[in-house]
Motif scaffolding. Sequence first.
Motif, mmCIF file in Angstrom:
data_model
loop_
_atom_site.group_PDB
_atom_site.id
_atom_site.type_symbol
_atom_site.label_atom_id
_atom_site.label_comp_id
_atom_site.label_asym_id
_atom_site.label_seq_id
_atom_site.Cartn_x
_atom_site.Cartn_y
_atom_site.Cartn_z
ATOM 1 N N GLY A 63 87.116 52.878 63.019
ATOM 2 C CA GLY A 63 88.312 53.501 62.466
ATOM 3 C C GLY A 63 89.418 52.477 62.281
ATOM 4 O O GLY A 63 89.446 51.429 62.952
ATOM 5 N N GLU A 64 90.330 52.794 61.396
ATOM 6 C CA GLU A 64 91.419 51.894 61.058
ATOM 7 C C GLU A 64 92.732 52.420 61.613
ATOM 8 O O GLU A 64 93.071 53.590 61.440
ATOM 9 N N VAL A 65 93.471 51.551 62.285
ATOM 10 C CA VAL A 65 94.816 51.863 62.751
ATOM 11 C C VAL A 65 95.798 51.239 61.767
ATOM 12 O O VAL A 65 95.707 50.040 61.502
ATOM 13 N N PRO A 66 96.737 52.009 61.206
ATOM 14 C CA PRO A 66 97.677 51.419 60.251
ATOM 15 C C PRO A 66 98.563 50.369 60.917
ATOM 16 O O PRO A 66 98.950 50.511 62.078
ATOM 17 N N ARG A 67 98.844 49.319 60.188
ATOM 18 C CA ARG A 67 99.705 48.244 60.705
ATOM 19 C C ARG A 67 101.098 48.313 60.115
ATOM 20 O O ARG A 67 101.951 47.495 60.441
ATOM 21 N N ASP A 68 101.358 49.280 59.244
ATOM 22 C CA ASP A 68 102.654 49.353 58.570
ATOM 23 C C ASP A 68 103.608 50.258 59.342
ATOM 24 O O ASP A 68 103.337 50.670 60.473
ATOM 25 N N ALA A 69 104.736 50.597 58.688
ATOM 26 C CA ALA A 69 105.791 51.352 59.364
ATOM 27 C C ALA A 69 105.400 52.776 59.708
ATOM 28 O O ALA A 69 106.149 53.468 60.402
ATOM 29 N N THR A 70 104.235 53.255 59.250
ATOM 30 C CA THR A 70 103.789 54.602 59.624
ATOM 31 C C THR A 70 103.182 54.622 61.030
ATOM 32 O O THR A 70 103.027 55.701 61.606
ATOM 33 N N ASN A 71 102.841 53.457 61.557
ATOM 34 C CA ASN A 71 102.236 53.393 62.887
ATOM 35 C C ASN A 71 103.257 53.832 63.931
ATOM 36 O O ASN A 71 104.420 53.414 63.914
ATOM 37 N N LEU A 72 102.818 54.669 64.879
ATOM 38 C CA LEU A 72 103.741 55.198 65.887
ATOM 39 C C LEU A 72 104.289 54.109 66.806
ATOM 40 O O LEU A 72 105.370 54.273 67.374
ATOM 41 N N VAL A 73 103.576 53.010 66.949
ATOM 42 C CA VAL A 73 104.106 51.898 67.748
ATOM 43 C C VAL A 73 105.369 51.349 67.086
ATOM 44 O O VAL A 73 106.428 51.208 67.720
ATOM 45 N N LEU A 74 105.288 51.034 65.806
ATOM 46 C CA LEU A 74 106.442 50.484 65.106
ATOM 47 C C LEU A 74 107.545 51.528 64.939
ATOM 48 O O LEU A 74 108.738 51.204 64.998
ATOM 49 N N ARG A 97 91.753 52.030 73.129
ATOM 50 C CA ARG A 97 90.458 52.484 73.644
ATOM 51 C C ARG A 97 90.211 53.947 73.291
ATOM 52 O O ARG A 97 89.071 54.390 73.265
ATOM 53 N N VAL A 98 91.279 54.703 73.098
ATOM 54 C CA VAL A 98 91.128 56.111 72.728
ATOM 55 C C VAL A 98 90.577 56.173 71.309
ATOM 56 O O VAL A 98 91.146 55.557 70.398
ATOM 57 N N PRO A 99 89.470 56.873 71.082
ATOM 58 C CA PRO A 99 88.912 56.952 69.727
ATOM 59 C C PRO A 99 89.963 57.383 68.705
ATOM 60 O O PRO A 99 90.771 58.284 68.962
ATOM 61 N N ILE A 100 89.927 56.725 67.559
ATOM 62 C CA ILE A 100 90.960 56.901 66.532
ATOM 63 C C ILE A 100 90.739 58.192 65.754
ATOM 64 O O ILE A 100 89.615 58.520 65.381
ATOM 65 N N ALA A 101 91.832 58.916 65.510
ATOM 66 C CA ALA A 101 91.816 60.135 64.700
ATOM 67 C C ALA A 101 90.738 61.114 65.158
ATOM 68 O O ALA A 101 89.978 61.653 64.370
ATOM 69 N N VAL A 179 90.695 65.324 59.342
ATOM 70 C CA VAL A 179 92.123 65.072 59.153
ATOM 71 C C VAL A 179 92.876 66.265 59.718
ATOM 72 O O VAL A 179 92.631 67.407 59.325
ATOM 73 N N ALA A 180 93.784 66.011 60.652
ATOM 74 C CA ALA A 180 94.462 67.089 61.365
ATOM 75 C C ALA A 180 95.130 68.085 60.427
ATOM 76 O O ALA A 180 95.026 69.301 60.617
ATOM 77 N N ALA A 181 95.811 67.582 59.403
ATOM 78 C CA ALA A 181 96.508 68.480 58.480
ATOM 79 C C ALA A 181 95.536 69.390 57.734
ATOM 80 O O ALA A 181 95.837 70.565 57.474
ATOM 81 N N SER A 259 92.401 68.791 66.966
ATOM 82 C CA SER A 259 91.887 69.008 65.613
ATOM 83 C C SER A 259 90.518 68.364 65.398
ATOM 84 O O SER A 259 89.982 68.407 64.296
ATOM 85 N N GLY A 260 89.947 67.781 66.476
ATOM 86 C CA GLY A 260 88.615 67.219 66.389
ATOM 87 C C GLY A 260 88.603 65.852 65.711
ATOM 88 O O GLY A 260 89.634 65.314 65.326
ATOM 89 N N PRO A 261 87.379 65.300 65.552
ATOM 90 C CA PRO A 261 86.090 65.916 65.839
ATOM 91 C C PRO A 261 85.548 65.674 67.254
ATOM 92 O O PRO A 261 84.408 66.019 67.536
ATOM 93 N N ALA A 262 86.362 65.071 68.151
ATOM 94 C CA ALA A 262 85.871 64.862 69.506
ATOM 95 C C ALA A 262 85.605 66.204 70.179
ATOM 96 O O ALA A 262 86.316 67.187 69.953
ATOM 97 N N VAL A 263 84.591 66.241 71.015
ATOM 98 C CA VAL A 263 84.268 67.425 71.802
ATOM 99 C C VAL A 263 84.427 67.063 73.278
ATOM 100 O O VAL A 263 83.875 66.065 73.745
ATOM 101 N N ALA A 264 85.213 67.858 73.989
ATOM 102 C CA ALA A 264 85.419 67.666 75.414
ATOM 103 C C ALA A 264 84.442 68.570 76.157
ATOM 104 O O ALA A 264 84.465 69.785 75.997
ATOM 105 N N VAL A 265 83.577 67.963 76.952
ATOM 106 C CA VAL A 265 82.539 68.688 77.678
ATOM 107 C C VAL A 265 82.874 68.622 79.163
ATOM 108 O O VAL A 265 82.933 67.536 79.747
ATOM 109 N N LEU A 266 83.099 69.768 79.764
ATOM 110 C CA LEU A 266 83.446 69.822 81.177
ATOM 111 C C LEU A 266 82.171 69.858 82.020
ATOM 112 O O LEU A 266 81.309 70.719 81.816
ATOM 113 N N VAL A 267 82.058 68.899 82.941
ATOM 114 C CA VAL A 267 80.859 68.797 83.781
ATOM 115 C C VAL A 267 81.276 68.778 85.246
ATOM 116 O O VAL A 267 82.441 68.571 85.584
#
Length: 305
Positions: A63-74, A97-101, A179-181, A259-267
């Motif tokens: 996955g790609e993390v934006p490097r422009d002004a839309t990035n939450l870090v900046l 480390r957290v999977p992107i989007a 895409v969350a939206a 909003s996915g697509p990660a699935v949280a499995v409780l064990v």
Amino acid sequence: MSALRRVVVRAPGRVTPYLALGAADEDGHHQRATVLQAMDLEETITAERAEGLHLEVDSEGPGEVPRDATNLVLRAAALLREHSGEGHGAALHLHTRVPIAAGLGGGSADAAATLVALHRLWGLDLPVADLRELGRGLDAEVPFAMLGHTMHGHGGELTTVLTHGHWTWLLALPEGSLVAAEVLARHDEIAAAVGREIPERPAVDERVLQALGAGDAQLLGQGLHNDLTSAAFALHGGLEALVEAAEQAGAAGAMVCGSGPAVAVLVEDSVHGQEVEAALRGADLVRECHLLRGSVPGAAILEER
């Protein structure tokens, strides 16, 4: 003025054991009632003194993390600089480390870590509550990433949920993305098509809070809930099969995270998690899995010098 030259901060991603949506307002925003639990899969920000604001990113996953002004870090850095009224600068490095989007709050963790790191690096003296409020202006979950552990959220307000014992999650990620939206828009379409009444003020099922307080994984598994599930299933062909397979493999519960697509499995524990992971991999339903501990602390300074 702070004499620090370098500050390193990490902040956790999260799972969402409960997500209920209220009716949309005139701007299309939904009230939300959530339970959020921080997990030990973190984002790390390294901030060093520099002229201007600069960002470098490295990621452990696809996955790609934006490097422009839309990035939450900046965005977080610019917001804090504007709020301070000083022309501070920083060279920022994000190790993600957290999977992107994937619906796991990685962007909120990025912003939280950035605000904590720069607040310290720049020698600011904002009250903690003010720093959290700045974060809330970026994303409603940024204050949670600062606090961590397990919290109940409603309308932007957070309340600590006392939990008992340890929580073990198997984070399962299928191929593909969402895409969350688009997931939220599909949720609204489905609700309208079936005539489902959406409450003005959603609420968390009390059984979920009781299960967390009792440390009862089986009871919590029965109460896992996400109003976006049907929409995520409709937009991702393999997601429903993944959730069903996790449940059939003996998980206490499984759900689409945010909003996915990660699935949280409780064990029950790490051994149980490895057994469920083996079943999911054997069915070729996942591209990666992470065995995680839940209810960990929020943003924390790792290094300063």
